[in-house]
Design an enzyme around this catalytic site. Sequence first.
Site, PDB file in Angstrom:
ATOM      1  N   THR A  14     -73.242 108.238 -30.287  1.00  0.00           N
ATOM      2  CA  THR A  14     -73.426 108.701 -31.670  1.00  0.00           C
ATOM      3  C   THR A  14     -73.950 107.601 -32.584  1.00  0.00           C
ATOM      4  OG1 THR A  14     -71.731 110.381 -31.418  1.00  0.00           O
ATOM      5  CG2 THR A  14     -72.131 109.621 -33.661  1.00  0.00           C
ATOM      6  N   THR A  90     -68.322 106.879 -28.043  1.00  0.00           N
ATOM      7  CA  THR A  90     -66.881 106.641 -28.107  1.00  0.00           C
ATOM      8  C   THR A  90     -66.096 107.377 -27.021  1.00  0.00           C
ATOM      9  OG1 THR A  90     -66.596 108.445 -29.686  1.00  0.00           O
ATOM     10  CG2 THR A  90     -66.903 106.232 -30.598  1.00  0.00           C
ATOM     11  N   ASP A  91     -66.718 108.401 -26.412  1.00  0.00           N
ATOM     12  CA  ASP A  91     -65.929 109.229 -25.477  1.00  0.00           C
ATOM     13  C   ASP A  91     -65.389 108.430 -24.289  1.00  0.00           C
ATOM     14  OD1 ASP A  91     -66.420 111.377 -27.096  1.00  0.00           O
ATOM     15  OD2 ASP A  91     -67.875 112.338 -25.777  1.00  0.00           O
TER      16      ASP A  91
HETATM   17  N1  ASP Z   1     -70.404 112.206 -27.146  1.00  0.00           N
HETATM   18  C1  ASP Z   1     -70.634 110.908 -27.732  1.00  0.00           C
HETATM   19  C2  ASP Z   1     -70.588 109.857 -26.643  1.00  0.00           C
HETATM   20  O1  ASP Z   1     -69.537 109.483 -26.208  1.00  0.00           O
HETATM   21  C3  ASP Z   1     -69.625 110.661 -28.762  1.00  0.00           C
HETATM   22  C4  ASP Z   1     -69.757 109.351 -29.490  1.00  0.00           C
HETATM   23  O2  ASP Z   1     -70.654 108.587 -29.331  1.00  0.00           O
HETATM   24  O3  ASP Z   1     -68.878 109.094 -30.272  1.00  0.00           O
HETATM   25  O4  ASP Z   1     -71.619 109.409 -26.254  1.00  0.00           O
END
Ligand code: ASP
Length: 205
Positions: A14, A90-91
């Site tokens: 993200t 973040t995932d």
């Molecule tokens: N779906 C995204 C990822 O983990 C979420 C994020 O970046 O926060 O790549």
Amino acid sequence: MSKPKIAVGALGGTICMSANGGQGGVKPSFSAEQLVGAVPALREMVQIEAKTLLALPSGSLKVQDLVEVYKWAKEQIAKGAAGVVITQGTDTLEESAFFLNLVWDEHAPLVLTGAMRNADSISSDGAGNIYASVLTAISPQSRDRGVLVVLNDTIHSALWVHKSNTFSLQTFVSINAGIQGLVIENEVKFIAPAVSRKIYPLPSV
Ligand code: ASP
């Protein structure tokens, strides 16, 4: 006095995304240079080497990718970087941090960060997280603490950090252990001693 060197490597997520025109969703839009360029205050503080290493959602990162990140980060330290910052989704940030912490054999800090809101969102958090991560990476107090995770001005050990919420900015927590420190008004304050850890050789497979 010359400014400290910091390397920033971008893997996707993200933090590098923006709205996909009027079509809904988000798409990877920003290089590592652009992510760093969005934080002009950094230019006065540090010399930055920024590199887009990958542009993937974090669920697509493989262990082999992280091995390459490890090697790139070590090269940056060998070239004189005081610390390295990696941006990713973040995932799976806690899994990347945990793995890298098992093998990170440098005194200098390796800091992982990301963002919960993309650059078009109101109160997007990417630029602030990069800023706090660079401050953490240049802090002498961050040395010998292994891999750290910095989001929302809180500093976590890779050993304990956990993403606890899918939408809140305050999602990263260190259950059972507590945070390592905080970034308060441009200053890095550690409130806990370094977490002891065992360093393993890089897996050959
Ligand atoms: N779906 C995204 C990822 O983990 C979420 C994020 O970046 O926060 O790549």
